[in-house]
Design an enzyme around this catalytic site. Structure first.
Site, mmCIF file in Angstrom:
data_model
loop_
_atom_site.group_PDB
_atom_site.id
_atom_site.type_symbol
_atom_site.label_atom_id
_atom_site.label_comp_id
_atom_site.label_asym_id
_atom_site.label_seq_id
_atom_site.Cartn_x
_atom_site.Cartn_y
_atom_site.Cartn_z
ATOM 1 N N GLU A 64 0.682 -1.198 -0.059
ATOM 2 C CA GLU A 64 -0.012 -0.310 -0.078
ATOM 3 C C GLU A 64 1.226 1.045 -0.136
ATOM 4 O O GLU A 64 1.852 1.406 1.347
ATOM 5 C CB GLU A 64 -1.077 0.382 1.053
ATOM 6 C CG GLU A 64 -1.963 1.224 0.676
ATOM 7 C CD GLU A 64 -3.287 1.104 2.194
ATOM 8 O OE1 GLU A 64 -3.150 -0.255 2.045
ATOM 9 O OE2 GLU A 64 -3.782 1.695 2.409
ATOM 10 N N ARG A 65 0.346 1.836 -1.181
ATOM 11 C CA ARG A 65 1.288 3.247 -1.113
ATOM 12 C C ARG A 65 3.143 3.132 -1.636
ATOM 13 O O ARG A 65 3.931 3.733 -0.935
ATOM 14 C CB ARG A 65 1.272 4.124 -0.096
ATOM 15 C CG ARG A 65 -0.319 4.431 0.455
ATOM 16 C CD ARG A 65 -1.214 5.120 -0.469
ATOM 17 N NE ARG A 65 -2.047 5.245 -0.254
ATOM 18 C CZ ARG A 65 -3.401 6.002 -0.761
ATOM 19 N NH1 ARG A 65 -3.261 5.481 -1.869
ATOM 20 N NH2 ARG A 65 -5.163 6.529 -0.760
ATOM 21 N N ASN A 110 -3.412 -1.596 7.354
ATOM 22 C CA ASN A 110 -4.669 -2.143 7.013
ATOM 23 C C ASN A 110 -4.280 -4.165 7.392
ATOM 24 O O ASN A 110 -3.844 -4.262 6.853
ATOM 25 C CB ASN A 110 -5.029 -2.096 5.887
ATOM 26 C CG ASN A 110 -5.710 0.041 6.122
ATOM 27 O OD1 ASN A 110 -5.820 0.220 6.718
ATOM 28 N ND2 ASN A 110 -5.026 0.448 4.689
ATOM 29 N N GLU A 143 -10.655 3.839 8.932
ATOM 30 C CA GLU A 143 -10.783 3.772 7.052
ATOM 31 C C GLU A 143 -10.878 2.836 7.134
ATOM 32 O O GLU A 143 -10.857 1.747 6.396
ATOM 33 C CB GLU A 143 -9.223 4.159 6.696
ATOM 34 C CG GLU A 143 -8.617 5.649 6.522
ATOM 35 C CD GLU A 143 -7.635 5.995 6.048
ATOM 36 O OE1 GLU A 143 -6.761 4.900 6.108
ATOM 37 O OE2 GLU A 143 -6.997 7.637 5.614
ATOM 38 N N ARG A 195 -1.770 3.783 17.153
ATOM 39 C CA ARG A 195 -2.158 5.308 16.228
ATOM 40 C C ARG A 195 -3.338 5.692 16.791
ATOM 41 O O ARG A 195 -4.275 5.120 16.510
ATOM 42 C CB ARG A 195 -1.762 4.255 14.537
ATOM 43 C CG ARG A 195 -0.719 3.623 14.205
ATOM 44 C CD ARG A 195 -1.016 2.965 12.674
ATOM 45 N NE ARG A 195 -0.882 4.097 11.833
ATOM 46 C CZ ARG A 195 -1.244 4.303 10.803
ATOM 47 N NH1 ARG A 195 -2.404 4.178 10.283
ATOM 48 N NH2 ARG A 195 -0.168 5.543 9.482
ATOM 49 N N ARG A 241 -11.114 17.384 10.601
ATOM 50 C CA ARG A 241 -10.840 16.054 10.252
ATOM 51 C C ARG A 241 -9.950 16.642 11.431
ATOM 52 O O ARG A 241 -9.472 15.699 11.732
ATOM 53 C CB ARG A 241 -9.872 15.890 9.131
ATOM 54 C CG ARG A 241 -9.663 14.522 9.023
ATOM 55 C CD ARG A 241 -9.086 14.029 7.592
ATOM 56 N NE ARG A 241 -8.027 13.402 7.110
ATOM 57 C CZ ARG A 241 -7.400 12.373 6.550
ATOM 58 N NH1 ARG A 241 -8.578 12.402 5.051
ATOM 59 N NH2 ARG A 241 -6.902 11.575 5.859
ATOM 60 N N ASP A 264 -2.569 14.514 7.430
ATOM 61 C CA ASP A 264 -2.324 13.136 6.587
ATOM 62 C C ASP A 264 -1.287 13.393 5.998
ATOM 63 O O ASP A 264 -0.918 13.049 4.758
ATOM 64 C CB ASP A 264 -3.289 12.568 5.694
ATOM 65 C CG ASP A 264 -3.294 11.102 5.755
ATOM 66 O OD1 ASP A 264 -2.001 10.421 6.008
ATOM 67 O OD2 ASP A 264 -3.700 10.549 4.936
ATOM 68 N N GLU A 284 4.158 9.375 -0.421
ATOM 69 C CA GLU A 284 2.880 8.864 -1.164
ATOM 70 C C GLU A 284 2.123 10.350 -1.470
ATOM 71 O O GLU A 284 1.990 10.636 -2.326
ATOM 72 C CB GLU A 284 1.528 8.322 -0.233
ATOM 73 C CG GLU A 284 0.493 8.559 -0.247
ATOM 74 C CD GLU A 284 -0.886 7.919 1.279
ATOM 75 O OE1 GLU A 284 -0.280 7.977 2.038
ATOM 76 O OE2 GLU A 284 -2.012 7.729 1.198
ATOM 77 N N GLU A 309 6.799 21.220 -2.230
ATOM 78 C CA GLU A 309 5.894 22.453 -2.658
ATOM 79 C C GLU A 309 5.889 23.440 -3.319
ATOM 80 O O GLU A 309 4.147 23.885 -3.265
ATOM 81 C CB GLU A 309 6.445 23.445 -1.101
ATOM 82 C CG GLU A 309 6.003 24.089 -0.115
ATOM 83 C CD GLU A 309 5.986 24.427 1.607
ATOM 84 O OE1 GLU A 309 7.547 24.752 0.683
ATOM 85 O OE2 GLU A 309 5.304 24.468 1.721
ATOM 86 N N TRP A 340 -13.990 12.657 2.831
ATOM 87 C CA TRP A 340 -12.305 12.541 3.178
ATOM 88 C C TRP A 340 -12.139 13.130 3.775
ATOM 89 O O TRP A 340 -11.548 13.127 4.728
ATOM 90 C CB TRP A 340 -11.211 12.188 2.047
ATOM 91 C CG TRP A 340 -11.683 10.801 1.667
ATOM 92 C CD1 TRP A 340 -12.447 10.844 0.281
ATOM 93 C CD2 TRP A 340 -11.202 9.522 2.232
ATOM 94 N NE1 TRP A 340 -12.099 9.437 -0.085
ATOM 95 C CE2 TRP A 340 -11.530 8.509 1.702
ATOM 96 C CE3 TRP A 340 -10.831 9.010 3.033
ATOM 97 C CZ2 TRP A 340 -11.716 7.341 1.151
ATOM 98 C CZ3 TRP A 340 -10.612 7.696 3.695
ATOM 99 C CH2 TRP A 340 -11.207 6.685 2.555
HETATM 100 C C1 GCV Z 1 -2.611 2.457 5.444
HETATM 101 C C2 GCV Z 1 -3.517 7.779 4.221
HETATM 102 C C3 GCV Z 1 -3.202 6.544 2.850
HETATM 103 C C4 GCV Z 1 -3.999 5.532 3.685
HETATM 104 C C5 GCV Z 1 -2.709 4.673 4.654
HETATM 105 C C6 GCV Z 1 -3.671 5.288 5.634
HETATM 106 C C7 GCV Z 1 -2.873 5.043 7.845
HETATM 107 O O1 GCV Z 1 -4.815 7.545 4.372
HETATM 108 O O2 GCV Z 1 -4.009 7.161 2.161
HETATM 109 O O3 GCV Z 1 -3.086 4.528 2.200
HETATM 110 O O4 GCV Z 1 -3.355 3.436 5.100
HETATM 111 O O5 GCV Z 1 -3.179 6.995 5.098
HETATM 112 O O6 GCV Z 1 -1.971 6.023 7.928
HETATM 113 O O7 GCV Z 1 -3.414 4.040 7.595
#
Ligand code: GCV
Length: 712
Positions: free
Chosen positions: A191-192, A234, A317, A350, A367, A396, A424, A544, A574
């Site tokens: 992921e990412r 996840n 999430e 977390r 958020r 984020d 990311e 930036e 979101w």
């Molecule tokens: C692992 C962001 C990312 C998600 C990630 C999440 C997190 O939302 O886009 O891919 O999920 O952060 O930190 O849990």
């Protein structure tokens, strides 16, 4: 090897070449053989025992085999040496020169640190007559000392070198891999992840390349990292089973990383008692649930006695958590902490908890406020082996965010600061974006006001009891580990800043360059070094400049988060909005008229952020909705700033590309080509950002560029 067995290792030890030297699948990153030349040409004595001492011997032997030096392990006869690496409590050696050197190092320790202990990972490097000595209390210190010698090259043998004491500021320096065991239908194997597949997993199974994992451990240890979680936060079905049926897969990784001082942690699902244990509930107050976690954790430690602990993303999430049972996050975290406590394990819990089903029409939900609102009231309720892991910013991992107010709000909780090495939101390892300066700013930020304690102090904690520094990894099975070869520097820098947050990010970058592009193996080394600095030093600020302006964040393409899409998230669930209209842009987070987020900071910053007059320019649109004609501290208006920075950012990237082209023929051609390709993409993408952002704001505001440049 027996401590007192006196062996000339050069003759007796077979040492496999590290992966990357002969294996074209993988680039050696910051440990190319050439980086070991100064060490490998010396006569080296290693004194002490233990698994990590064996690693030191192994490293030194390989280097000496290649460059003509010699190695002895605790010899019982006189030998002439240039370097001694010794544990403090190792027995005396029948060698007067070495013993004199050890006494000199002890004396130096009294001078620099009043004879203090060096700890589990610290070391002293000192000159003693003709010798360099590395002294450590524990084997891990000897390993870190060895890599320090490598970093210093010939400088480690400079007769004028004063003694140096090195102890890590942060006890846990951890990488989180967001690697899936089974390929996720949307997120893929990692992921990412922007560096190919996973080093650990492939299509539902262990990848099985233990040599590569070992090489990875080497690289991480040389940067200072000492902990790693090996699966995504996840947690799907296949990943959940790592805790039980597939624990053997984790054991195998732990065994390979152990010789480099790296402890393995596991991401677990809060629903594990239901998903794996067949219970009907995962309620933290249910006795069966507690018993299940206790028994399961015991079985983990039976297999991996130095297992680090659990990492949990709960109620976030879509991941399960204690809210399902009407419990809070202290209840949830303490459940797992209780199971880990008998073995010295920790739970990293977390704080990334927010409503990801927000209605964009609802202006009262913010958020940015969520983590503080959920967690600050729980301060003091977590067990001592809970580490609350907090993303550095409140939203984020954006290119620019204020530091999360949670970091200053929980003095009675162990806090770890979470960074994102995987890029990311910062160019996905297609763009050069050296993040060291960003992380240094975060770590040096003083949330209670200038001159006060810093974020690095929070992560360190009182008497070193803090939660440390954690980062999401940027590595994969790519030839260069990180996709973009220059993104290796981000991983290296993370490790070094976690060891010592006071280090200067540019100096760390320089270290990385010296190791990765060793001057002795590089045509025109000074030109290469200068050019790399010109390209990388300010690359975060360049990124930036051509992306979302003044801290407003996002504006990325939804889902994959790559490239511009100004309104991509504007009407989504979101919670990441910019609120641009014909008059202005930005999110009002003031106490007076906005969401009140600014009030989550201690008084000094709450006041600074409250007013657009005092808010720093780079965060203005994070905290305020202002007219396009608002004049910044820089003297420019917001709209003109947007135009100017976007034109400048693209020009800077074009210059980066031209500079890189001057290195053609001077460095490894595979590195040259990969970076060249990626710079082409960076120029293309930055141009797209510039044109979409400038056009968007020109159309919204109707205000032309004061310098008459082309806006579409
Ligand atoms: C692992 C962001 C990312 C998600 C990630 C999440 C997190 O939302 O886009 O891919 O999920 O952060 O930190 O849990």
């Amino acid at each position: 090897m027996n401590a007192h067995e006196s062996t000339d290792l050069e003759e007796s030890m077979f040492v496999a070449e590290p992966l990357g030297v002969e294996d074209p699948r993988v680039h050696p990153a910051w440990l190319p053989p050439e980086a070991f030349r100064a060490l490998g040409a010396r006569r080296v004595l290693v004194h002490g025992d233990g698994l990590l001492v064996d690693t030191v011997l192994d490293e030194v032997t390989r280097a000496c085999t290649r460059y003509g030096g010699r190695v002895w392990h605790s010899p019982s006869w006189d030998v002439e040496v240039d370097l001694v690496l010794t544990l403090r409590d190792a027995d005396e050696l029948p060698n007067s020169a070495v013993e004199a050197a050890r006494s000199a190092a002890e004396a130096a320790l009294v001078d620099v640190a009043d004879g203090a202990t060096l700890g589990d990972e610290g070391f002293l490097l000192a000159r003693a007559g003709e010798l360099t000595v590395v002294l450590a209390d524990a084997p891990a210190g000897l390993l870190y000392g060895l890599f320090h010698v490598v970093r210093l090259c010939a400088g480690a043998f400079d007769p004028a070198r004063p003694p140096e004491l090195h102890r890590p500021a942060l006890r846990r320096r951890m990488l989180n891999h967001w690697d899936n065991v089974a390929v996720h239908p949307v997120m893929g194997q990692v992921e990412r992840g922007y560096a190919g597949g996973s080093i650990f997993w492939a299509g539902g199974r262990p990848r099985g390349d233990l040599a590569r994992i070992r090489e990875y451990g080497r690289l991480l240890a040389a940067s200072g990292i000492n902990a790693i979680s090996v699966n995504n936060v996840n947690v799907g079905r296949a990943e959940a089973m790592l805790l039980t049926d597939r624990l053997g897969d984790v054991t195998e990784i732990a065994d390979v990383l152990r010789p480099y001082g790296i402890r393995v942690h596991l991401s677990v699902t809060f629903a594990a008692p239901v998903v794996l244990g067949g219970l009907t509930s995962a309620d933290p107050f249910d006795e069966d649930v507690r018993a299940w976690w206790a028994a399961t954790t015991r079985r983990v430690y039976e297999r991996i006695d130095d297992f680090g602990g659990y990492l949990v993303k709960a109620d976030s999430e879509g991941q399960p958590g204690p809210f399902t049972y009407g419990r809070d996050h202290a209840d949830g975290a303490n459940l797992l902490a209780e199971a880990l406590a008998p073995y010295g394990g920790v739970v990293h819990w977390r704080a990334f908890v927010y409503n990801h089903h927000q209605d964009w029409r609802d202006r009262s939900t913010d958020r940015a406020r969520a983590a503080y609102d959920h967690f600050a009231p729980l301060d003091g309720r977590f067990r001592t082996n809970v580490v609350l892991q907090v993303k550095f910013g409140p939203v984020d991992f954006q290119t620019r965010e204020p530091v999360s107010p949670v970091l200053a709000a929980m003095p009675a909780t162990r806090i770890a600061v979470e960074l994102q090495v995987t890029q990311e939101y910062t160019g996905q390892q297609r763009h050069v974006c050296h993040l060291g300066p960003c992380w240094s700013e975060v770590l040096r930020f003083a949330p209670w006001g200038p001159g006060g304690r810093t974020i690095a102090d929070v992560a360190t904690g009182e008497a070193g009891t803090g939660g440390g520094l954690v980062a999401v990894a940027n590595t994969g099975d790519d030839l260069f580990w990180t996709g973009h070869p220059l993104a290796q520097a981000n991983l290296y820098t993370f490790g070094r800043l976690a060891w010592d947050p006071r280090l200067d990010a540019t100096a760390v970058l320089d270290e990385w360059m010296t190791l990765t592009f060793p001057p002795s193996a590089t045509a025109e080394p000074e030109l290469v070094r200068r050019t790399l600095h010109e390209i990388m030093d300010d690359s975060w600020r360049t990124y930036e400049r051509y992306t979302a302006p003044l801290g407003v964040g996002f504006m990325v393409h939804p889902g994959d988060h790559y490239g511009p899409d100004v309104d991509g998230y504007e009407y989504s669930r979101w919670g990441t909005y910019h609120f641009a209209d014909r008059d202005g842009v930005g999110v009002d987070r003031s106490r007076a008229s906005g969401t009140g987020f600014a009030g989550q900071y201690p008084p000094y910053w709450a006041d600074v952020y409250e007013s657009p007059q005092t808010c720093p320019d780079e965060l203005l649109l994070f905290f305020h909705h202002v007219p396009y004609t608002h004049v910044l501290h820089s003297g420019s208006t917001v709209i003109q700033h947007i135009y100017d920075t976007h034109f400048a950012g693209v020009e800077e990237v074009a210059v980066m590309r031209r500079r890189w082209q001057t290195l053609n023929g001077m460095i490894d051609p595979t590195v040259y080509e990969r970076v060249a390709e990626r710079l082409d993409e960076q120029v293309r993408c930055a141009t797209e950002w510039r044109d979409q952002i400038n056009t968007y704001f020109f159309r919204k505001s109707g205000i032309p560029d004061a310098r008459g440049r082309r806006i579409h």
